[in-house]
Design an enzyme around this catalytic site. Structure first.
Site, short mmCIF file in Angstrom:
data_model
loop_
_atom_site.label_atom_id
_atom_site.label_comp_id
_atom_site.label_asym_id
_atom_site.label_seq_id
_atom_site.Cartn_x
_atom_site.Cartn_y
_atom_site.Cartn_z
CG HIS A 198 -4.26 7.51 3.20
ND1 HIS A 198 -5.64 6.93 3.23
CD2 HIS A 198 -3.95 7.44 2.14
CE1 HIS A 198 -6.08 6.84 2.11
NE2 HIS A 198 -5.13 7.23 1.35
CB SER B 153 -10.19 5.68 -0.17
OG SER B 153 -9.14 6.45 0.63
CG MET C 25 -6.19 11.32 -4.51
SD MET C 25 -7.09 10.79 -6.14
CE MET C 25 -7.60 9.13 -5.87
CD GLN D 221 0.19 6.13 -6.82
OE1 GLN D 221 -0.88 6.60 -7.19
NE2 GLN D 221 0.15 5.97 -5.65
#
Length: 281
Positions: A37, A188, A30, A155
């Site tokens: 990441h 984030s 995102m 997830q």
């Protein structure tokens, strides 16, 4: 690195790569990228000839009282970081590109069992949103491999079950959690923490380690988890759960053993933090 916001150019480039026999890896994000990441990009490079990252702030996985509007969007900086890390292509569509008929008319994907409980209880509909957008990105890019961080352990379990149940020919790679100096899992959302909260945030991981030590020493799981929750509250957190689960099904278990994972979610002020610790291999 090429950047596309449209599906036509994305698929044309990917088709060219496939004709050349390239193995393609996907890293869905995102945006507002951090070292965690970028380690996904590193892992993807190890498993493929070409790496595709996506940046899409998916409204389907945000609840009505969550931070969709203020979620950080830093495309230019993200492009720089991805380029430096050797990403080959960035797909950064807007909502209308992925959901042209609107969100209310969109076909949804739901993954039962593993999406229930834990974060699924506290964020209703979240994992349906995740499964829907990931399924869509898989269909658009048709990757050979896809990399996801183990920080979002539930997830990852949802995505693995999605791929398994739908017989998708995609290898799902879980990448270990990237941590700050005090053990806090990189996220984030960490930038929402003010200085005082950030100084306490590392206690979340300490609580996991201490709870795991109690379990390893034979303390009954209910007692060990209760003490862990009390420690979190004493450190200023508002815990949502601290649970010992099977790594594949995420069903609660009572023994710290191979195939188990300790998961936690807690709020520190208005910031929701998650973390987990798997039984050491």
């Amino acid at each position: 690195m090429q950047t596309f916001d449209d599906i036509t150019n994305l698929q044309s480039t990917l088709s060219t790569w496939r004709r050349k026999g390239y193995r393609i890896a996907l890293v869905p994000t995102m945006g507002n990228l951090h070292e965690g990441h970028l380690r996904l990009v590193d892992a993807a490079r190890q498993h493929a000839d070409r790496v595709v990252a996506t940046i899409f702030v998916n409204p389907l996985q945000f609840g009505p009282d969550e931070d969709l509007e203020r979620y950080p969007r830093t495309l230019a900086e993200d492009q720089r970081l991805l380029t430096e890390r050797g990403c080959d292509l960035l797909f950064a569509p807007n909502v209308d590109t992925l959901y042209p008929q609107g969100q209310s008319a969109l076909t949804r994907v739901s993954v039962p069992q593993v999406s229930e409980g834990l974060c699924g209880t506290h964020r209703p509909g979240h994992f349906d949103g995740v499964a829907t957008v990931v399924s869509l990105l898989f269909n658009l890019t048709r990757p050979d491999v896809a990399c996801f961080g183990e920080k979002d352990f539930q997830q990852l379990a949802v995505i693995r079950k999605l791929v398994r149940d739908q017989h998708m020919p995609i290898d799902i790679i879980g990448v270990p959690i990237a941590r700050d100096h005090d053990g806090l899992a990189l996220s984030s959302r960490n930038h929402y923490l003010d200085d005082k909260a950030r100084a306490r945030a590392g206690r979340l991981h300490e609580c996991l380690l201490e709870s795991a030590r109690r379990l390893e020493q034979g303390e009954p799981s209910e007692q060990a988890l209760t003490k862990g929750l009390q420690q979190l509250e004493g450190a200023g957190f508002q815990p949502e759960y601290l649970a010992l689960c099977d790594t594949e099904t995420l069903r609660p278990i009572n023994t710290w053993q191979p195939g188990s994972v300790l998961l936690v979610a807690a709020r520190l002020g208005s910031t929701r933090l998650i973390d987990n610790l798997s039984f050491p291999t």
